[in-house]
Structure formats: structure tokens, C-alpha cells
Design a protein around this motif. Structure first.
Motif: not given
Length: 348
Positions: A90-114
């Protein structure tokens, strides 16, 4: 809501669904960039299977269309590694926003920060990313569980043997579990005889297998608190298979058309659920992302209020579908969360 999965797929081969906004020239009176239209937003789910998640996605699609958002939907497969790759795509697609629906927090923090570092706005639904820059959309899970347990006491008193369905690590279940723990502490006559649960792409059937074992080993269980509708469906299946549906009462959270049919059928042990309209929650998630992209004020915590739905009330109203539920209970079909005068909100 599932456990960490095995294999990360290449971002290049992860499919997504493209939903084109309805208008070609943006929204009249809307702030930039929505005055021009075609704003790209990604909806990245951890789970897509099940009626709740399908309705959530449908609500997100309807709101995106009304806002002329180009919505890219990445289907969830209960795979933490794949969800990470989807965020990177999604980052590479050049989106303006991302909605994250559920997930495991420990696996998402670094990519969300990107994503945040690149100026992409992020909104989270039912996953706590512990970041002050990320608005958190939730169903008021504490209130949801409290309403369900109030009905439990109304029906059964405050002394009974209970089964409890729970899987740790998922934000909505963890919040509901906090209420359950306090409920037990406040009601010493409530004895948790068995705890079980599984989140997978076959949650209901795998939970049914565990429920059969728990109910067979503990025939004195009279109440099961299953605060996720797929859990409740599994427990109901087990009760029917064991021939004990008339001796058990199941209380849950969340609702769908299939749930309504199972709750209201003759002889059903599933006697109540507490829920928000998942389509409304999906719409609220997109609205929150739109407000963030437009640079407008968004509260950190965005709450959609739940409604108690009992077997008795559903039968009395003749409700058979989510659509009928929204028609007969107006509060179920709307929310004033994450709104603005330029955002269309008459969707359903």
C-alpha cells in the motif's frame, strides 16, 4: 481475529480489490484533496472471512464511494506476515491513507511507522497500535461486554457455572476479557469451569470441537459467554450435536444476518448478543481516514455504541436480517462518530 501464520508472500503477488469512487470531479464544498476526488486509501484486513468482516468491508466500500475515494481492499487471511507485506505494498502504491482492520500489534508497529514517516495517515480498527498519531476505531468493547453480562445476570442470577470462549492477543477480545474478569471478581457465585477458543479461517467449527470437549467434561455448565459471534456459533453447534441445547444459554457479541437466523430459530440456546452494525463501523473507519487526510481534527479514540439484541426482542420484532434490524432499530444504522458537514453519511 487468528494466530501468527507461517509464510510471508511477496508484496508483488498479494492481490487487492480496487473500488472506484462514484464521482469524477470530487465533492463540492469538500476540503483538499477531496474537492478533486480520486484519493487513494487502502483497507488492509487481518480477517476477511465471516459475516461481520464482510459487512464491515461493505460499509467501508459504501463510504469510500460516497467520498470519491479510490479504495484498495487487501483481503485478510489471518496471516501476520502477509498483512505486513500488504501494508508495504500500500505504501508503494502511493496511498494517502491506510485503514488497518484487526491484526497483531507486535507484527505491525515498524511497517506502520514506515507509512507514517512517508506522510500516510493511518487509522486502526480493533487493533491497538499504541501510537498517538493513529486514531483507534472501536465498538466500545467494554460496554458491549457489560451489556451482555447484565443480560446474563438478568436471565440467570449471579451464581452459575460458566464456560468462557477467549483467545488472547486480539484487542477487542482482550478488552471484553477485562470486563469478564471484573464480572467474576464482583460475582463470587460465578464459577468459570472451562475456557477455550480458537481463531482461524474455520473459527466456528474449530471452536465447536473444543466446546464439545469442554461441555462433555463439565456437564454442569449452564451459561457460556462467547464474546465473538463466530465463537457463539461454534458453541451452539456443539450444544446441538451433544443434545444439550435446552440446558444451555449462550451470550455473545457482534451480529450478522446469519446470527439473527441462528438466534431466533426454534430451540436455539443462543439467547442474546450485543453488537454494533459492522457496516456502520466500516463507514466510520473510512470517515476517520478521510478527516485525517484532510487535516481535520480526529479524536484518538472513536467509539461506535453497541445495542443489546435478545432472542425475545428479535422474535417479537420479526427481525430476520441485518437490513430489517437497521430499519426497526434506527440507532443500529447510524453513528455520529467521525463526521463533518462535507462527508456524506446517508449510505444504508
Amino acid at each position: 481475529m487468528k494466530s501468527l501464520a507461517r509464510l510471508a508472500l511477496s508484496a508483488a503477488v498479494i492481490p487487492f480489490i480496487f473500488i472506484q469512487g462514484a464521482k469524477a470531479d470530487g465533492l463540492s464544498g469538500a476540503p483538499a484533496p477531496f474537492d478533486k476526488g480520486g484519493v487513494k486509501v487502502a483497507l488492509i484486513s487481518y480477517i476477511s472471512a465471516g459475516d461481520f468482516f464482510q459487512a464491515y468491508q461493505a460499509g467501508a466500500e459504501a463510504q469510500a464511494k460516497a467520498l470519491d475515494i479510490d479504495l484498495r481492499i487487501f483481503p485478510g487471511r489471518q496471516d501476520a506476515a502477509e498483512q505486513r507485506e500488504q501494508i508495504l505494498q500500500a505504501i508503494n502504491l502511493g496511498v494517502s491513507g491506510i485503514v488497518i482492520d484487526h491484526g497483531l500489534p507486535e507484527s505491525l508497529g515498524d511497517v506502520v511507522q514506515q507509512a507514517l514517516d512517508k506522510g500516510i495517515k493511518v487509522v486502526a480498527f480493533d487493533v491497538n497500535l499504541n501510537n498517538p498519531k493513529i486514531p483507534q476505531v472501536e465498538q466500545s468493547d467494554h460496554e458491549l461486554a457489560s451489556l451482555a453480562l447484565e443480560q446474563v445476570v438478568k436471565d440467570n442470577g449471579n451464581g452459575f457455572n460458566a464456560g468462557y470462549v477467549y483467545v488472547a492477543g486480539f484487542a477487542p477480545l482482550d478488552r471484553r476479557n477485562e470486563v469478564w474478569d471484573k464480572f467474576k471478581s464482583d460475582n463470587s457465585g460465578v464459577v468459570e469451569k472451562a475456557r477455550f477458543g480458537n481463531v482461524s479461517d474455520t473459527t466456528a467449527t474449530s471452536t465447536a470441537d473444543q466446546a464439545k470437549a469442554a461441555l462433555t467434561a463439565n456437564p454442569d455448565i449452564s451459561v457460556v459467554f462467547a464474546p465473538y459471534d463466530e465463537f457463539a456459533r461454534g458453541v451452539k453447534l456443539a450444544a446441538n450435536d451433544l443434545g444439550i441445547a435446552n440446558k444451555l444459554k449462550i451470550y455473545s457479541a457482534d451480529v450478522s444476518t446469519a446470527d439473527i437466523q441462528e438466534i431466533t430459530e426454534e430451540g436455539s440456546p443462543w439467547v442474546a448478543t450485543v453488537a454494533t452494525n459492522p457496516a456502520v463501523v466500516g463507514a466510520v473507519s473510512i470517515r476517520a481516514a478521510a478527516l485525517e487526510i484532510a487535516g481535520q481534527t480526529v479524536p484518538h479514540q472513536i467509539t461506535v455504541k453497541p445495542t443489546l439484541l435478545t432472542q425475545e426482542s428479535l422474535r417479537a420484532a420479526g427481525v430476520k436480517t441485518i437490513e430489517e434490524l437497521a430499519e426497526k432499530i434506527p440507532a443500529f444504522s447510524t453513528s455520529d462518530a467521525a463526521t463533518a458537514n462535507w462527508i456524506p453519511d446517508k449510505l444504508f
